[in-house]
Design a protein around this motif. Sequence first.
Motif, PDB file in Angstrom:
ATOM      1  N   TRP A   1      10.137  -0.167  -6.088  1.00 55.38           N
ATOM      2  CA  TRP A   1      10.150  -1.249  -7.069  1.00 55.38           C
ATOM      3  C   TRP A   1      10.478  -2.916  -6.024  1.00 55.38           C
ATOM      4  CZ3 TRP A   1      14.503  -4.867  -7.261  1.00 55.38           C
ATOM      5  CH2 TRP A   1      15.189  -4.541  -7.266  1.00 55.38           C
ATOM      6  N   LEU A   2      11.688  -2.021  -5.421  1.00 51.30           N
ATOM      7  CA  LEU A   2      12.028  -3.204  -4.144  1.00 51.30           C
ATOM      8  C   LEU A   2      10.793  -3.736  -2.939  1.00 51.30           C
ATOM      9  CD1 LEU A   2      14.564  -5.240  -3.187  1.00 51.30           C
ATOM     10  CD2 LEU A   2      15.012  -3.334  -2.156  1.00 51.30           C
ATOM     11  N   MET A   3      10.545  -2.480  -2.999  1.00 49.13           N
ATOM     12  CA  MET A   3       9.940  -2.562  -1.695  1.00 49.13           C
ATOM     13  C   MET A   3       8.371  -3.275  -2.224  1.00 49.13           C
ATOM     14  SD  MET A   3       7.014   0.647  -0.103  1.00 49.13           S
ATOM     15  CE  MET A   3       6.227   1.275  -2.041  1.00 49.13           C
ATOM     16  N   TYR A   4       7.566  -2.663  -3.071  1.00 48.68           N
ATOM     17  CA  TYR A   4       6.196  -4.144  -3.840  1.00 48.68           C
ATOM     18  C   TYR A   4       7.456  -5.173  -4.497  1.00 48.68           C
ATOM     19  CZ  TYR A   4       3.981   0.435  -4.319  1.00 48.68           C
ATOM     20  OH  TYR A   4       3.693   1.721  -4.879  1.00 48.68           O
ATOM     21  N   LEU A   5       8.460  -5.144  -4.443  1.00 53.49           N
ATOM     22  CA  LEU A   5       8.755  -6.819  -4.593  1.00 53.49           C
ATOM     23  C   LEU A   5       8.990  -7.870  -3.124  1.00 53.49           C
ATOM     24  CD1 LEU A   5      10.057  -8.915  -6.889  1.00 53.49           C
ATOM     25  CD2 LEU A   5      12.460  -8.442  -5.952  1.00 53.49           C
ATOM     26  N   THR A   6       9.061  -7.073  -2.499  1.00 53.35           N
ATOM     27  CA  THR A   6       9.543  -7.415  -0.664  1.00 53.35           C
ATOM     28  C   THR A   6       8.002  -7.727  -0.543  1.00 53.35           C
ATOM     29  OG1 THR A   6      12.279  -6.353  -0.563  1.00 53.35           O
ATOM     30  CG2 THR A   6      10.600  -7.007   1.472  1.00 53.35           C
ATOM     31  N   GLY A   7       7.019  -6.901  -0.683  1.00 54.24           N
ATOM     32  CA  GLY A   7       5.832  -7.135  -0.354  1.00 54.24           C
ATOM     33  C   GLY A   7       5.310  -8.190  -0.633  1.00 54.24           C
ATOM     34  N   LEU A   8       5.208  -8.311  -1.871  1.00 57.51           N
ATOM     35  CA  LEU A   8       4.775  -9.625  -3.169  1.00 57.51           C
ATOM     36  C   LEU A   8       5.580 -11.181  -2.132  1.00 57.51           C
ATOM     37  CD1 LEU A   8       4.661  -8.410  -6.614  1.00 57.51           C
ATOM     38  CD2 LEU A   8       2.576  -8.946  -4.605  1.00 57.51           C
ATOM     39  N   VAL A   9       7.024 -10.815  -2.216  1.00 59.56           N
ATOM     40  CA  VAL A   9       7.992 -11.704  -1.136  1.00 59.56           C
ATOM     41  C   VAL A   9       7.217 -12.189   0.016  1.00 59.56           C
ATOM     42  CG1 VAL A   9       9.970 -13.197  -0.584  1.00 59.56           C
ATOM     43  CG2 VAL A   9       9.914 -11.646  -2.649  1.00 59.56           C
ATOM     44  N   GLU A  10       6.938 -10.739   1.096  1.00 59.08           N
ATOM     45  CA  GLU A  10       5.900 -11.364   2.318  1.00 59.08           C
ATOM     46  C   GLU A  10       4.974 -12.407   2.561  1.00 59.08           C
ATOM     47  OE1 GLU A  10       8.701  -8.648   4.615  1.00 59.08           O
ATOM     48  OE2 GLU A  10       7.065  -8.308   3.362  1.00 59.08           O
ATOM     49  N   LEU A  11       4.256 -11.412   1.153  1.00 53.83           N
ATOM     50  CA  LEU A  11       2.901 -11.913   0.574  1.00 53.83           C
ATOM     51  C   LEU A  11       2.811 -13.967   0.189  1.00 53.83           C
ATOM     52  CD1 LEU A  11       0.076 -11.586   1.148  1.00 53.83           C
ATOM     53  CD2 LEU A  11      -0.350 -10.490  -1.022  1.00 53.83           C
ATOM     54  N   ALA A  12       3.253 -14.157  -0.307  1.00 47.93           N
ATOM     55  CA  ALA A  12       3.823 -15.452  -1.151  1.00 47.93           C
ATOM     56  C   ALA A  12       4.242 -16.280  -0.072  1.00 47.93           C
ATOM     57  CB  ALA A  12       4.555 -15.504  -1.938  1.00 47.93           C
TER      58      ALA A  12
ATOM     59  N   LEU B   1       0.600  -1.398  -0.368  1.00 45.84           N
ATOM     60  CA  LEU B   1      -0.156   0.043   0.050  1.00 45.84           C
ATOM     61  C   LEU B   1       0.708   1.171  -0.286  1.00 45.84           C
ATOM     62  CD1 LEU B   1      -2.617  -0.810   3.113  1.00 45.84           C
ATOM     63  CD2 LEU B   1      -2.827  -1.280   0.295  1.00 45.84           C
ATOM     64  N   ALA B   2       2.202   1.198   0.147  1.00 41.28           N
ATOM     65  CA  ALA B   2       3.643   2.153  -0.311  1.00 41.28           C
ATOM     66  C   ALA B   2       2.885   3.068   1.091  1.00 41.28           C
ATOM     67  CB  ALA B   2       3.002   2.576  -1.307  1.00 41.28           C
ATOM     68  N   LEU B   3       2.700   3.138   2.452  1.00 38.81           N
ATOM     69  CA  LEU B   3       2.537   3.282   3.360  1.00 38.81           C
ATOM     70  C   LEU B   3       3.286   4.039   3.780  1.00 38.81           C
ATOM     71  CD1 LEU B   3       0.407   1.315   5.871  1.00 38.81           C
ATOM     72  CD2 LEU B   3      -0.541   3.349   4.179  1.00 38.81           C
ATOM     73  N   PRO B   4       3.789   5.065   4.654  1.00 36.50           N
ATOM     74  CA  PRO B   4       4.630   6.253   5.113  1.00 36.50           C
ATOM     75  C   PRO B   4       6.046   5.340   5.322  1.00 36.50           C
ATOM     76  CG  PRO B   4       3.160   7.652   5.027  1.00 36.50           C
ATOM     77  CD  PRO B   4       2.196   6.035   4.615  1.00 36.50           C
ATOM     78  N   ALA B   5       5.470   4.419   6.362  1.00 35.86           N
ATOM     79  CA  ALA B   5       6.154   3.738   7.394  1.00 35.86           C
ATOM     80  C   ALA B   5       7.310   2.760   6.627  1.00 35.86           C
ATOM     81  CB  ALA B   5       6.012   3.033   8.308  1.00 35.86           C
ATOM     82  N   ALA B   6       6.728   2.313   5.143  1.00 38.09           N
ATOM     83  CA  ALA B   6       7.405   1.433   4.526  1.00 38.09           C
ATOM     84  C   ALA B   6       8.220   2.209   3.546  1.00 38.09           C
ATOM     85  CB  ALA B   6       6.757   0.697   3.373  1.00 38.09           C
ATOM     86  N   THR B   7       8.165   3.327   3.010  1.00 37.23           N
ATOM     87  CA  THR B   7       8.530   4.403   1.731  1.00 37.23           C
ATOM     88  C   THR B   7       9.712   5.143   2.446  1.00 37.23           C
ATOM     89  OG1 THR B   7       6.887   5.950   2.321  1.00 37.23           O
ATOM     90  CG2 THR B   7       6.049   4.662   0.213  1.00 37.23           C
ATOM     91  N   THR B   8       9.424   5.403   4.057  1.00 36.96           N
ATOM     92  CA  THR B   8      10.628   5.751   4.211  1.00 36.96           C
ATOM     93  C   THR B   8      11.778   5.262   4.068  1.00 36.96           C
ATOM     94  OG1 THR B   8       8.918   7.511   5.319  1.00 36.96           O
ATOM     95  CG2 THR B   8      11.910   6.912   6.451  1.00 36.96           C
ATOM     96  N   VAL B   9      11.306   4.011   4.537  1.00 28.90           N
ATOM     97  CA  VAL B   9      12.520   2.560   4.775  1.00 28.90           C
ATOM     98  C   VAL B   9      13.311   2.659   3.434  1.00 28.90           C
ATOM     99  CG1 VAL B   9      13.213   0.475   5.607  1.00 28.90           C
ATOM    100  CG2 VAL B   9      12.171   2.284   7.222  1.00 28.90           C
ATOM    101  N   PHE B  10      12.966   2.085   2.836  1.00 28.44           N
ATOM    102  CA  PHE B  10      13.788   2.279   1.073  1.00 28.44           C
ATOM    103  C   PHE B  10      13.497   2.937   0.347  1.00 28.44           C
ATOM    104  CE2 PHE B  10      11.108  -1.851   1.817  1.00 28.44           C
ATOM    105  CZ  PHE B  10      11.226  -2.940   1.248  1.00 28.44           C
ATOM    106  N   ASP B  11      13.532   4.802   0.833  1.00 27.31           N
ATOM    107  CA  ASP B  11      13.753   5.414   0.445  1.00 27.31           C
ATOM    108  C   ASP B  11      14.873   6.026   0.901  1.00 27.31           C
ATOM    109  OD1 ASP B  11      11.707   6.001  -1.413  1.00 27.31           O
ATOM    110  OD2 ASP B  11      11.011   7.932   0.358  1.00 27.31           O
ATOM    111  N   SER B  12      15.703   5.151   2.198  1.00 29.94           N
ATOM    112  CA  SER B  12      17.073   5.370   2.516  1.00 29.94           C
ATOM    113  C   SER B  12      17.547   3.958   2.564  1.00 29.94           C
ATOM    114  CB  SER B  12      16.693   5.190   4.562  1.00 29.94           C
ATOM    115  OG  SER B  12      15.997   3.773   4.527  1.00 29.94           O
ATOM    116  N   ILE B  13      17.527   3.186   2.008  1.00 33.52           N
ATOM    117  CA  ILE B  13      18.133   2.405   1.123  1.00 33.52           C
ATOM    118  C   ILE B  13      18.925   2.885  -0.653  1.00 33.52           C
ATOM    119  CG2 ILE B  13      17.928  -0.365   0.184  1.00 33.52           C
ATOM    120  CD1 ILE B  13      16.144  -0.853   2.400  1.00 33.52           C
ATOM    121  N   GLY B  14      17.661   3.432  -0.872  1.00 33.80           N
ATOM    122  CA  GLY B  14      18.272   4.363  -1.807  1.00 33.80           C
ATOM    123  C   GLY B  14      17.650   3.433  -3.357  1.00 33.80           C
ATOM    124  N   VAL B  15      16.523   2.863  -3.410  1.00 33.34           N
ATOM    125  CA  VAL B  15      16.696   1.587  -4.829  1.00 33.34           C
ATOM    126  C   VAL B  15      15.922   1.652  -5.204  1.00 33.34           C
ATOM    127  CG1 VAL B  15      18.071  -0.367  -3.280  1.00 33.34           C
ATOM    128  CG2 VAL B  15      15.979  -0.437  -2.841  1.00 33.34           C
ATOM    129  N   GLY B  16      14.879   2.758  -4.529  1.00 30.82           N
ATOM    130  CA  GLY B  16      13.439   3.185  -5.030  1.00 30.82           C
ATOM    131  C   GLY B  16      11.936   1.724  -5.109  1.00 30.82           C
TER     132      GLY B  16
END
Length: 137
Positions: free
Chosen positions: A56-67, A39-54
């Motif tokens: 796409w990795l946040m959504y991929l991570t979410g899909l892996v966790e859901l699977a 859902l790209a909630l701020p708590a998640a986007t902040t973490v992935f922004d700090s990683i600096g990968v964009g």
Amino acid sequence: MSSTATAPTSGKAMVRVVWTLQILLALFFALASALPKLLALPAATTVFDSIGVGDWLMYLTGLVELAGAVGLLVRRLAGPAATALIVFLAFAFVTQLTVMHGENAGTPFLFMVPLAVIAWNRRAETAELLGHPRWRQ
């Protein structure tokens, strides 16, 4: 009471424990971990922004966790799902250690232990799924 009389009760108790772990971890990975990322909630986007990968990795991570969460709820897939989530969490540990400067680096290990219990207890189903009779109990 003989040990043969307690063995089935002990086995049934372990089955209950493993299913309880599977359900609780599936709920965690689906609702508390994957959902904020998908859902790209701020708590998640902040973490992935700090990683600096964009994103796409946040959504991929979410899909892996859901699977993984769905896999934990399917008896035949629970062992492989638990094993895959352990590998996933190992990568999360390395990322937290290197990119996040160690912040919350120990957290993945808290989830690896019950996932290892699930993987071990579902090894017969995993062996059957993979077609390796020598791995069966």
